[in-house]
Design a protein around this motif. Structure first.
Motif, short mmCIF file in Angstrom:
data_model
loop_
_atom_site.label_atom_id
_atom_site.label_comp_id
_atom_site.label_asym_id
_atom_site.label_seq_id
_atom_site.Cartn_x
_atom_site.Cartn_y
_atom_site.Cartn_z
N LYS A 135 0.04 -3.56 -9.29
CA LYS A 135 0.94 -3.20 -8.20
C LYS A 135 1.21 -1.71 -8.15
CE LYS A 135 3.34 -7.67 -8.02
NZ LYS A 135 4.64 -8.37 -8.16
N GLU A 136 0.96 -1.02 -9.26
CA GLU A 136 1.18 0.41 -9.30
C GLU A 136 0.03 1.20 -8.65
OE1 GLU A 136 3.90 1.76 -10.63
OE2 GLU A 136 4.76 -0.07 -11.43
N HIS A 160 -3.03 5.07 -17.97
CA HIS A 160 -4.41 5.47 -17.67
C HIS A 160 -4.39 6.86 -17.05
CE1 HIS A 160 -8.65 4.97 -16.95
NE2 HIS A 160 -8.51 5.21 -15.66
N SER A 161 -5.34 7.69 -17.44
CA SER A 161 -5.43 9.02 -16.84
C SER A 161 -6.90 9.44 -16.77
CB SER A 161 -4.64 10.05 -17.64
OG SER A 161 -5.16 10.21 -18.94
N ILE A 162 -7.22 10.23 -15.75
CA ILE A 162 -8.59 10.71 -15.54
C ILE A 162 -8.54 12.21 -15.29
CG2 ILE A 162 -10.64 10.59 -14.09
CD1 ILE A 162 -9.82 7.75 -13.32
N GLN A 163 -9.33 12.95 -16.04
CA GLN A 163 -9.46 14.38 -15.82
C GLN A 163 -10.48 14.64 -14.70
OE1 GLN A 163 -8.11 17.24 -16.92
NE2 GLN A 163 -6.62 16.29 -18.28
N ASN A 164 -10.00 15.27 -13.64
CA ASN A 164 -10.89 15.60 -12.52
C ASN A 164 -11.24 17.09 -12.63
OD1 ASN A 164 -10.62 13.00 -10.82
ND2 ASN A 164 -8.49 13.59 -11.21
N GLN A 165 -12.37 17.36 -13.26
CA GLN A 165 -12.78 18.74 -13.53
C GLN A 165 -13.64 19.27 -12.39
OE1 GLN A 165 -11.62 20.46 -15.92
NE2 GLN A 165 -10.98 19.08 -17.54
N LEU A 166 -13.43 20.53 -12.06
CA LEU A 166 -14.27 21.18 -11.06
C LEU A 166 -15.74 21.16 -11.51
CD1 LEU A 166 -12.09 24.33 -10.31
CD2 LEU A 166 -12.50 22.44 -8.74
N PRO A 167 -16.66 20.95 -10.57
CA PRO A 167 -18.08 20.94 -10.94
C PRO A 167 -18.64 22.33 -11.21
CG PRO A 167 -17.84 20.62 -8.58
CD PRO A 167 -16.46 20.61 -9.16
N LEU A 168 -17.89 23.37 -10.87
CA LEU A 168 -18.33 24.74 -11.14
C LEU A 168 -17.10 25.62 -11.29
CD1 LEU A 168 -19.54 26.36 -7.79
CD2 LEU A 168 -18.54 24.09 -7.89
N ILE A 169 -17.23 26.69 -12.07
CA ILE A 169 -16.14 27.63 -12.29
C ILE A 169 -16.68 29.05 -12.13
CG2 ILE A 169 -14.81 26.10 -13.81
CD1 ILE A 169 -15.91 27.69 -16.18
N SER A 179 -8.03 24.93 -9.27
CA SER A 179 -8.32 24.30 -10.56
C SER A 179 -8.57 22.81 -10.38
CB SER A 179 -7.15 24.51 -11.53
OG SER A 179 -6.10 23.59 -11.24
N GLY A 180 -8.98 22.16 -11.47
CA GLY A 180 -9.05 20.71 -11.48
C GLY A 180 -7.67 20.11 -11.62
N TYR A 181 -7.61 18.80 -11.81
CA TYR A 181 -6.31 18.13 -11.97
C TYR A 181 -6.51 16.83 -12.73
CZ TYR A 181 -7.89 15.34 -7.95
OH TYR A 181 -8.60 14.53 -7.10
N CYS A 182 -5.42 16.28 -13.17
CA CYS A 182 -5.43 15.02 -13.92
C CYS A 182 -4.76 13.93 -13.09
CB CYS A 182 -4.71 15.19 -15.26
SG CYS A 182 -4.71 13.71 -16.30
N SER A 183 -5.49 12.86 -12.81
CA SER A 183 -4.91 11.71 -12.11
C SER A 183 -4.26 10.79 -13.14
CB SER A 183 -5.98 10.95 -11.34
OG SER A 183 -6.54 11.73 -10.33
N VAL A 184 -2.98 10.55 -12.96
CA VAL A 184 -2.21 9.78 -13.94
C VAL A 184 -1.71 8.49 -13.29
CG1 VAL A 184 -0.12 9.74 -15.36
CG2 VAL A 184 -1.48 11.84 -15.18
N LEU A 185 -1.98 7.38 -13.94
CA LEU A 185 -1.50 6.08 -13.45
C LEU A 185 -0.39 5.61 -14.38
CD1 LEU A 185 -2.07 4.04 -11.21
CD2 LEU A 185 -3.61 2.86 -12.76
N LYS A 186 0.77 5.34 -13.79
CA LYS A 186 1.93 4.91 -14.59
C LYS A 186 2.33 3.48 -14.24
CE LYS A 186 4.16 9.39 -15.45
NZ LYS A 186 5.42 10.17 -15.31
N GLN A 187 2.86 2.80 -15.23
CA GLN A 187 3.42 1.48 -15.02
C GLN A 187 4.72 1.41 -15.81
OE1 GLN A 187 0.92 -1.89 -16.15
NE2 GLN A 187 1.37 -2.81 -14.17
N HIS A 226 0.18 8.46 -9.76
CA HIS A 226 -0.16 7.39 -8.82
C HIS A 226 0.79 6.20 -8.93
CE1 HIS A 226 -4.23 8.70 -7.44
NE2 HIS A 226 -4.13 9.45 -8.52
N SER A 227 2.07 6.44 -9.20
CA SER A 227 2.95 5.30 -9.35
C SER A 227 4.15 5.32 -8.42
CB SER A 227 3.48 5.24 -10.80
OG SER A 227 4.24 6.40 -11.09
N ASN A 228 4.26 6.35 -7.58
CA ASN A 228 5.39 6.42 -6.66
C ASN A 228 5.06 5.67 -5.39
OD1 ASN A 228 7.57 6.98 -5.08
ND2 ASN A 228 7.25 9.20 -5.00
N THR A 229 5.51 4.42 -5.29
CA THR A 229 5.18 3.59 -4.13
C THR A 229 5.93 4.02 -2.88
OG1 THR A 229 6.89 2.00 -4.81
CG2 THR A 229 4.62 1.58 -5.53
#
Length: 349
Positions: free
Chosen positions: A344-345, A130-139, A116-124, A215-218
């Motif tokens: 920094k995150e 901020h979040s980005i939906q990474n959708q598959l280009p085909l299903i 499946s696709g996934y969601c990239s989540v940026l936390k502070q 994307h926030s676990n350093t």
């Protein structure tokens, strides 16, 4: 093996700040038939205690405590202990949508692998900004050969690399004797997935980004400076290149797409040398740069630097002319600007 039961495997290592939210996202699944396997990989913080507390409160949870051995060994212990009909992996600093497992169960059908696709989540400060939906280009449903034709449409966007955006049939994994390589602690999931794909007769691709990749676990592996980054990258990309050759699809569009991606990884190797946490002195960085520009595979892929944006073309030209000092200055200046501009995150590479 209980039908319709899903074994959720979570390797746990020093993630006390994220672990509770991760576990709760699994326990809130609308599909009720799960077993949650928490593999505590010798954590030195409170992660092990958190695992035990949740296990005492919910009988769907089993905790395995092991000496620190890395994520591959932890996942292998989870595979050995899994009793469900299907397997899903989750990283302990991420979360999943409440309906993720239910939707995967409704979609996998007779296939051994679902992606499946996934969601990239940026936390502070613990909050999503901020979040980005990474959708598959085909299903859809694909035979192995049909899937391989589209491999490099998926690969550069990390739909192949990770185990957490996938759903595996347990009998398929165990009968094939598939395991994670315990000698590899970064990229082990890609190597595992290449073995899975190689043995699949068909694969299901589904829409939706129900996995939240944080994307926030350093402290995570991908947030750290790695002195072995070049060697590790070369190993992963060589294994993938060999996979494509072995399956008769390293040519034309597929080859070009892969090699463009490969050169983007070489760019990241340079960025890694200038990571804010880098321990290398200037002379050591230049030694590493020399090694990179003299590498046979890098030189063989040089043409793909020129079919790109301006910075990449410039770097390709400096590699071609073996301009070590200029490459050092280029990335030193760029990294200083980047450190001033980025949160920094944000992960460096």
């Amino acid at each position: 093996m209980p039908q319709n039961t899903v074994s959720v495997i979570i390797p746990v290592y020093n993630v006390e700040a994220f672990l509770e939210e991760c576990i709760e996202s699994v326990l809130k699944q609308t599909h009720p038939d799960i077993e949650l396997l928490l593999i505590n990989d010798g954590s030195t913080d409170r992660s092990g205690e958190i695992c035990d507390r949740f296990a005492n409160e919910d009988n769907r949870i089993r905790v395995i405590h092991q000496p620190n051995s890395g994520p591959s060994a932890a996942r292998n212990n989870g595979l050995q202990a899994a009793t469900g009909e299907y397997i899903q992996f989750i990283d302990a600093d991420d979360t999943i949508h409440p309906e993720m497992i239910e939707r995967f169960m409704a979609s996998i059908g007779s296939h051994s692998l679902l992606i499946s696709g996934y969601c990239s989540v940026l936390k502070q400060n613990g909050e999503i900004y901020h979040s980005i939906q990474n959708q598959l280009p085909l299903i859809g449903e694909f035979s192995k050969q049909e899937f391989l034709v589209n491999f490099t449409d998926l690969y550069p966007h990390f739909f192949i690399h990770y185990v957490w955006n996938k759903f595996y049939r347990t009998s398929f994994i165990k009968e094939a004797g598939l395991q994670f390589n315990p000698r590899v602690d970064w990229g082990e999931d890609l190597l595992f997935n290449l073995e899975v794909i190689e043995r699949c007769s068909s694969i299901r691709l589904v829409e939706g980004g129900l996995y939240n990749y944080t994307h926030s676990n350093t402290e995570s592996i991908t947030s750290q400076f790695r002195e072995d980054f070049f060697d590790n990258m070369q190993m992963m990309q060589n294994m993938t290149r060999d996979f494509l050759k072995r399956n008769g699809c390293y040519h034309g569009y597929i080859k070009d797409n892969f090699e463009r991606y490969y050169t983007s990884r070489v760019m990241l190797v340079f960025w890694n040398l200038f990571h804010p946490k880098s321990t290398l002195m200037e002379i050591e960085k230049k030694q590493q740069i020399t090694r990179i520009v003299q590498d046979d595979q890098v030189k063989e892929s040089l043409a793909y630097f020129y079919d790109a944006e301006e910075d990449k073309r410039l770097v390709g030209n400096m590699i071609h002319q073996q301009m070590i000092d200029q490459l050092y200055d280029f990335f030193a200046v760029k990294s200083q600007v980047r450190m001033q501009q980025e949160s920094k995150e944000e992960k460096w590479i």
